[in-house]
Design a protein around this motif. Structure first.
Motif: not given
Lengths: 125, 161
Positions: A23-24, A27-28, A30-31
């Motif tokens: 998940e982490k 997320n990165s 996507q960023q």
């Protein structure tokens, strides 16, 4: 039986850990994707500007006048860097997904064994 | 502000929904619900971005050479202002992203905001198309789930009787 439960529990924990890690990283990713897009939009905008156009860069609360060529180079460099990062993160996501899959398989196997053991225990009593 | 590609994962497999069991179908439905939520959020963000660009563009329509020398209130913070005078009515400075600002004349600036509005609108249309497709898939999944449940209850009924 108890040992079984312990095994199952530790496997569940492993699975959850892998999930969190994935998940982490997602997320990165996507960023980074967002940053890449933003930089590409800025690059397009800079390319559209006339050579003598004034460009400023905001550093904290002040705007600093910048050379257009320099700004273009800067943005290009950033795009390059973010693309590399994206590739790295993609690889990471791949390995993590594989890891999660193996955990999932292990978990399913253990659950099956657990159920079988329970049925056996029920038959005996 | 993210670009959305309309061609999703090229290695997508075709799966016959009826071949999945209820549990798999519900997880699939959950996934699609999540995606739909994400789309809804993106649309919301894009809508507000579109609004901002529109307002900026409209503002430029009123920013004519007659404004020169007129006094304005310059916001120092969100709630504190100082009086000022407009010295330059030909040029404006625009935030083009990633902390870069470019000076443009009024016509170029109008063009910039027009382009931005068109861009954002295009992105919104793409998302809406994707969302429509996804909700179609979602409906199909719901139908199959209902069918399966009915089948199961029928089977249970025949076993009982």
């Amino acid at each position: 039986m108890e040992e079984f439960q312990r095994k199952l529990q530790s496997e569940v924990e492993n699975f959850k850990l892998a999930q969190k890690e994935l998940e982490k990283v997602v997320n990165s990713r996507q960023q980074l994707d967002g940053q890449l897009n933003e930089n590409e939009i800025v690059k397009k905008e800079l390319d559209l500007l006339k050579a003598e156009a004034l460009v400023y860069k905001s550093i904290g609360p002040v705007l600093i006048k910048t050379d257009l060529v320099e700004a273009k180079q800067n943005v290009s460099k950033r795009i390059e860097f973010i693309s590399k990062e994206l590739k790295r993160v993609d690889d990471q996501i791949n390995t993590l997904e594989k890891k999660q899959d193996t955990h999932n398989e292990n978990l399913q196997r253990l659950q099956q064994q657990f159920q079988q053991a329970q049925v056996k225990a029920a038959m005996k009593s | 502000m993210s670009l959305i590609s309309s061609n999703e994962a090229p290695n997508m497999q075709q799966i016959d929904l009826t071949s999945l069991n209820i549990q798999q179908l519900t997880t699939l439905k959950q996934q699609i619900d999540q995606e739909l939520n994400l789309f809804q959020n993106s649309l919301h963000h894009l809508k507000s971005a579109q609004g901002k660009f529109n307002v900026s563009g409209e503002c430029l329509e009123k920013f004519t050479p007659e404004c020169e020398g007129k006094s304005i209130l310059v916001p120092l913070t969100g709630s504190m202002y100082v009086p000022g005078k407009i010295a330059d009515t030909k040029n404006v400075i625009i935030d083009i992203g990633t902390r870069y600002y470019a000076q443009k004349d009024v016509n170029d600036a109008k063009d910039y905001f027009k382009r931005k509005v068109v861009f954002v609108t295009e992105q919104m249309e793409k998302i809406q198309m994707l969302g429509l497709e996804k909700s179609k898939i979602r409906d199909a999944i719901c139908e199959v789930i209902e069918m399966k449940i009915q089948q199961q209850s029928q089977q249970a009924a025949t076993v009982k009787s």
